[in-house]
Design a protein around this motif. Sequence first.
Motif, PDB file in Angstrom:
ATOM      1  N   ASP A 171      18.735  10.238  -7.955  1.00  0.00           N
ATOM      2  CA  ASP A 171      19.653  10.157  -6.831  1.00  0.00           C
ATOM      3  C   ASP A 171      20.396   8.815  -6.864  1.00  0.00           C
ATOM      4  O   ASP A 171      19.765   7.758  -6.743  1.00  0.00           O
ATOM      5  CB  ASP A 171      18.872  10.284  -5.523  1.00  0.00           C
ATOM      6  CG  ASP A 171      19.756  10.318  -4.281  1.00  0.00           C
ATOM      7  OD1 ASP A 171      20.985  10.146  -4.416  1.00  0.00           O
ATOM      8  OD2 ASP A 171      19.201  10.514  -3.186  1.00  0.00           O
ATOM      9  N   PRO A 172      21.708   8.813  -7.005  1.00  0.00           N
ATOM     10  CA  PRO A 172      22.435   7.542  -7.076  1.00  0.00           C
ATOM     11  C   PRO A 172      22.552   6.837  -5.730  1.00  0.00           C
ATOM     12  O   PRO A 172      22.956   5.676  -5.687  1.00  0.00           O
ATOM     13  CB  PRO A 172      23.812   7.968  -7.597  1.00  0.00           C
ATOM     14  CG  PRO A 172      23.987   9.365  -7.090  1.00  0.00           C
ATOM     15  CD  PRO A 172      22.609   9.983  -7.141  1.00  0.00           C
ATOM     16  N   ALA A 173      22.197   7.521  -4.653  1.00  0.00           N
ATOM     17  CA  ALA A 173      22.330   6.928  -3.317  1.00  0.00           C
ATOM     18  C   ALA A 173      21.023   6.358  -2.787  1.00  0.00           C
ATOM     19  O   ALA A 173      21.007   5.728  -1.727  1.00  0.00           O
ATOM     20  CB  ALA A 173      22.859   7.971  -2.338  1.00  0.00           C
ATOM     21  N   SER A 174      19.919   6.566  -3.489  1.00  0.00           N
ATOM     22  CA  SER A 174      18.631   6.127  -2.968  1.00  0.00           C
ATOM     23  C   SER A 174      17.669   5.862  -4.123  1.00  0.00           C
ATOM     24  O   SER A 174      17.270   6.801  -4.820  1.00  0.00           O
ATOM     25  CB  SER A 174      18.045   7.187  -2.032  1.00  0.00           C
ATOM     26  OG  SER A 174      16.798   6.782  -1.528  1.00  0.00           O
ATOM     27  N   ALA A 175      17.306   4.607  -4.306  1.00  0.00           N
ATOM     28  CA  ALA A 175      16.361   4.239  -5.365  1.00  0.00           C
ATOM     29  C   ALA A 175      14.969   4.053  -4.759  1.00  0.00           C
ATOM     30  O   ALA A 175      14.814   3.433  -3.708  1.00  0.00           O
ATOM     31  CB  ALA A 175      16.800   2.945  -6.047  1.00  0.00           C
ATOM     32  N   THR A 176      13.981   4.610  -5.417  1.00  0.00           N
ATOM     33  CA  THR A 176      12.605   4.499  -4.949  1.00  0.00           C
ATOM     34  C   THR A 176      11.728   3.965  -6.071  1.00  0.00           C
ATOM     35  O   THR A 176      11.813   4.433  -7.207  1.00  0.00           O
ATOM     36  CB  THR A 176      12.061   5.863  -4.483  1.00  0.00           C
ATOM     37  OG1 THR A 176      12.871   6.338  -3.404  1.00  0.00           O
ATOM     38  CG2 THR A 176      10.622   5.742  -4.009  1.00  0.00           C
ATOM     39  N   LEU A 177      10.893   3.001  -5.731  1.00  0.00           N
ATOM     40  CA  LEU A 177       9.946   2.441  -6.689  1.00  0.00           C
ATOM     41  C   LEU A 177       8.533   2.884  -6.321  1.00  0.00           C
ATOM     42  O   LEU A 177       8.216   3.047  -5.145  1.00  0.00           O
ATOM     43  CB  LEU A 177      10.016   0.909  -6.675  1.00  0.00           C
ATOM     44  CG  LEU A 177      11.398   0.273  -6.825  1.00  0.00           C
ATOM     45  CD1 LEU A 177      11.279  -1.247  -6.778  1.00  0.00           C
ATOM     46  CD2 LEU A 177      12.088   0.731  -8.094  1.00  0.00           C
ATOM     47  N   GLU A 178       7.700   3.060  -7.329  1.00  0.00           N
ATOM     48  CA  GLU A 178       6.281   3.305  -7.075  1.00  0.00           C
ATOM     49  C   GLU A 178       5.556   1.963  -7.006  1.00  0.00           C
ATOM     50  O   GLU A 178       6.122   0.906  -7.315  1.00  0.00           O
ATOM     51  CB  GLU A 178       5.682   4.172  -8.175  1.00  0.00           C
ATOM     52  CG  GLU A 178       6.273   5.574  -8.262  1.00  0.00           C
ATOM     53  CD  GLU A 178       5.921   6.450  -7.074  1.00  0.00           C
ATOM     54  OE1 GLU A 178       4.936   6.137  -6.367  1.00  0.00           O
ATOM     55  OE2 GLU A 178       6.625   7.447  -6.856  1.00  0.00           O
ATOM     56  N   GLN A 179       4.279   2.004  -6.614  1.00  0.00           N
ATOM     57  CA  GLN A 179       3.430   0.812  -6.598  1.00  0.00           C
ATOM     58  C   GLN A 179       2.094   1.192  -7.238  1.00  0.00           C
ATOM     59  O   GLN A 179       1.247   1.812  -6.598  1.00  0.00           O
ATOM     60  CB  GLN A 179       3.230   0.318  -5.169  1.00  0.00           C
ATOM     61  CG  GLN A 179       4.526  -0.120  -4.503  1.00  0.00           C
ATOM     62  CD  GLN A 179       4.305  -0.581  -3.081  1.00  0.00           C
ATOM     63  OE1 GLN A 179       4.293  -1.759  -2.789  1.00  0.00           O
ATOM     64  NE2 GLN A 179       4.090   0.379  -2.183  1.00  0.00           N
ATOM     65  N   ASN A 180       1.954   0.820  -8.500  1.00  0.00           N
ATOM     66  CA  ASN A 180       0.824   1.255  -9.312  1.00  0.00           C
ATOM     67  C   ASN A 180      -0.119   0.081  -9.579  1.00  0.00           C
ATOM     68  O   ASN A 180       0.062  -0.671 -10.534  1.00  0.00           O
ATOM     69  CB  ASN A 180       1.325   1.828 -10.644  1.00  0.00           C
ATOM     70  CG  ASN A 180       2.366   2.918 -10.454  1.00  0.00           C
ATOM     71  OD1 ASN A 180       2.159   3.845  -9.678  1.00  0.00           O
ATOM     72  ND2 ASN A 180       3.488   2.820 -11.149  1.00  0.00           N
ATOM     73  N   ALA A 181      -1.107  -0.075  -8.714  1.00  0.00           N
ATOM     74  CA  ALA A 181      -2.124  -1.108  -8.927  1.00  0.00           C
ATOM     75  C   ALA A 181      -3.136  -0.600  -9.956  1.00  0.00           C
ATOM     76  O   ALA A 181      -3.219   0.605 -10.229  1.00  0.00           O
ATOM     77  CB  ALA A 181      -2.812  -1.457  -7.615  1.00  0.00           C
ATOM     78  N   LEU A 182      -3.904  -1.531 -10.520  1.00  0.00           N
ATOM     79  CA  LEU A 182      -4.847  -1.175 -11.583  1.00  0.00           C
ATOM     80  C   LEU A 182      -6.221  -1.738 -11.276  1.00  0.00           C
ATOM     81  O   LEU A 182      -6.352  -2.903 -10.875  1.00  0.00           O
ATOM     82  CB  LEU A 182      -4.350  -1.733 -12.925  1.00  0.00           C
ATOM     83  CG  LEU A 182      -5.313  -1.604 -14.110  1.00  0.00           C
ATOM     84  CD1 LEU A 182      -5.521  -0.131 -14.490  1.00  0.00           C
ATOM     85  CD2 LEU A 182      -4.813  -2.407 -15.303  1.00  0.00           C
ATOM     86  N   VAL A 183      -7.248  -0.909 -11.480  1.00  0.00           N
ATOM     87  CA  VAL A 183      -8.632  -1.376 -11.429  1.00  0.00           C
ATOM     88  C   VAL A 183      -9.226  -1.237 -12.826  1.00  0.00           C
ATOM     89  O   VAL A 183      -9.210  -0.150 -13.411  1.00  0.00           O
ATOM     90  CB  VAL A 183      -9.471  -0.590 -10.406  1.00  0.00           C
ATOM     91  CG1 VAL A 183     -10.931  -1.031 -10.472  1.00  0.00           C
ATOM     92  CG2 VAL A 183      -8.922  -0.781  -9.000  1.00  0.00           C
ATOM     93  N   LEU A 184      -9.723  -2.344 -13.350  1.00  0.00           N
ATOM     94  CA  LEU A 184     -10.334  -2.381 -14.682  1.00  0.00           C
ATOM     95  C   LEU A 184     -11.836  -2.556 -14.539  1.00  0.00           C
ATOM     96  O   LEU A 184     -12.296  -3.505 -13.892  1.00  0.00           O
ATOM     97  CB  LEU A 184      -9.747  -3.549 -15.487  1.00  0.00           C
ATOM     98  CG  LEU A 184     -10.477  -3.936 -16.778  1.00  0.00           C
ATOM     99  CD1 LEU A 184     -10.379  -2.823 -17.814  1.00  0.00           C
ATOM    100  CD2 LEU A 184      -9.930  -5.250 -17.334  1.00  0.00           C
ATOM    101  N   ASN A 185     -12.590  -1.654 -15.144  1.00  0.00           N
ATOM    102  CA  ASN A 185     -14.048  -1.765 -15.201  1.00  0.00           C
ATOM    103  C   ASN A 185     -14.434  -2.044 -16.643  1.00  0.00           C
ATOM    104  O   ASN A 185     -14.311  -1.172 -17.508  1.00  0.00           O
ATOM    105  CB  ASN A 185     -14.709  -0.482 -14.703  1.00  0.00           C
ATOM    106  CG  ASN A 185     -16.216  -0.628 -14.535  1.00  0.00           C
ATOM    107  OD1 ASN A 185     -16.833  -1.535 -15.103  1.00  0.00           O
ATOM    108  ND2 ASN A 185     -16.819   0.261 -13.755  1.00  0.00           N
ATOM    109  N   THR A 186     -14.868  -3.270 -16.916  1.00  0.00           N
ATOM    110  CA  THR A 186     -15.244  -3.639 -18.285  1.00  0.00           C
ATOM    111  C   THR A 186     -16.711  -3.358 -18.568  1.00  0.00           C
ATOM    112  O   THR A 186     -17.171  -3.565 -19.697  1.00  0.00           O
ATOM    113  CB  THR A 186     -14.981  -5.137 -18.532  1.00  0.00           C
ATOM    114  OG1 THR A 186     -15.893  -5.910 -17.736  1.00  0.00           O
ATOM    115  CG2 THR A 186     -13.541  -5.505 -18.195  1.00  0.00           C
TER     116      THR A 186
END
Length: 334
Positions: free
Chosen positions: A89-104
């Motif tokens: 959509d050229p009239a509305s930009a949306t970003l995601e929010q992708n946090a990360l959990v790392l289990n070593t």
Amino acid sequence: MIQISRRALLGAAAATLAAPALVTTAVTEARAAAPFRNDLPPAWYRFKLGSYELTIISDGRLPLGKPEPAFPASPPEEIRNLLTGSFLDPASATLEQNALVLNTGRQLILFDTGMGESMGAASQMFGPTTGKLLANMKAAGIDPAQIDMVVLTHAHCDHCWALVDAEGRRNFPNAQVAVSETDLRFWTDDANKKGPDFMVPFIDGAKKNLSAYRDRMVMVQDGKEVAPGVTAFATPGHTMGHMVYFISDGNKTVVNTGDLAHHQVLLLKKPLWEFAFDTDPKLSAQSRLRMLTRLAADKHPVISYHFPWPGLGHVARAGEGFEWYAEPMNLTTL
């Protein structure tokens, strides 16, 4: 020999012809009465990297609205053409929010916290669709009290404002917080409350969230491990202390790029474009080009904080810019 009368045959034929009508009537009379469900399912995605387990957790969508103000130095017509050419959509930009959990297996590490609710109304400056991280962590079976370290790519609102709750209590009571000293100093200094209007709430929010962990801070250094298997690399410009993190186990590596590039089309195809929320837009563009060039050459999988959910994929060269290739969601290992 079995004798079948003519009357029986005619009766069976009549019953066969009548059956479809009976079925059709039954289906036609059925009515769906279930209400629409407008709620979203918990958003988390888990995969393996060598012996590590990684879980991407959504903090929800972050709508920018009209994209032109976010890219003030870019030609509006070119912005529209790039978006429509990618069926966006050229009239509305949306970003995601992708946090990360790392289990070593030794530590449980969270990279960035999302928007949270610590700043009240200011926490919804981008609307009510953010602040989902803690609920989605719970849905993924991860207790915030189990987090050993929160590693920040930088100290903007959508990356650190869920360190504490609205009352200022730590959401991750047993965690250290790792951040670059440059970002810690800049975003907790009232003298930097100048320029764009967002600077005041950004600094107030960083002060509230980071100060709650002042006795347990870890200073991230360029080229050094912040935890075993996690190495920081400076990519200044978006903030002056912005970091990306290479996560490695054996010969496997995935790169958590934070806000190196906010949009999978606009800032990959045009990596030198400037973004309105950058502290130093020109430096940010140079850092972006340098690191994207490295990622394309190394072919490591990438986790991007703002790319389409779950933000996992690869960067490849495409002319003067780059192309984003999303990783298939059904993979369990990289």
